[in-house]
Motif scaffolding. Structure first.
Motif: not given
Length: 80
Positions: A75-80
């Protein structure tokens, strides 16, 4: 409902898969005739069951933590 012998074997395998001298995916394929996606889906559903937690609480909690960490990283990768 108790765990079946097959489900218990899968948990035992997950605890010691590296001893098979292969990657987890290839060892799971040899041992259970499941591809990586199928094996992962079975393990994911298995660790949600209270019977699995009662059978091997240390392993099930570790697998739940690992899954939560992977989800957070995704989820952090997709948010970045």
């Amino acid at each position: 409902m108790d765990l079946t012998e097959h489900e218990q074997a899968m948990l035992a395998f997950e605890r010691r898969w590296w001893r098979y001298g292969a990657t987890r995916a290839s060892a799971a394929r040899q041992r259970f005739a499941l591809g990586p996606g199928e094996y992962g889906a079975v393990i994911n559903s298995l660790v949600e069951r209270p019977e699995a937690l009662a059978h091997d609480p240390v392993l099930v909690r570790r697998l739940r933590r690992m899954r939560a960490t992977l989800r957070l990283e995704r989820s952090e990768r997709h948010a970045a």
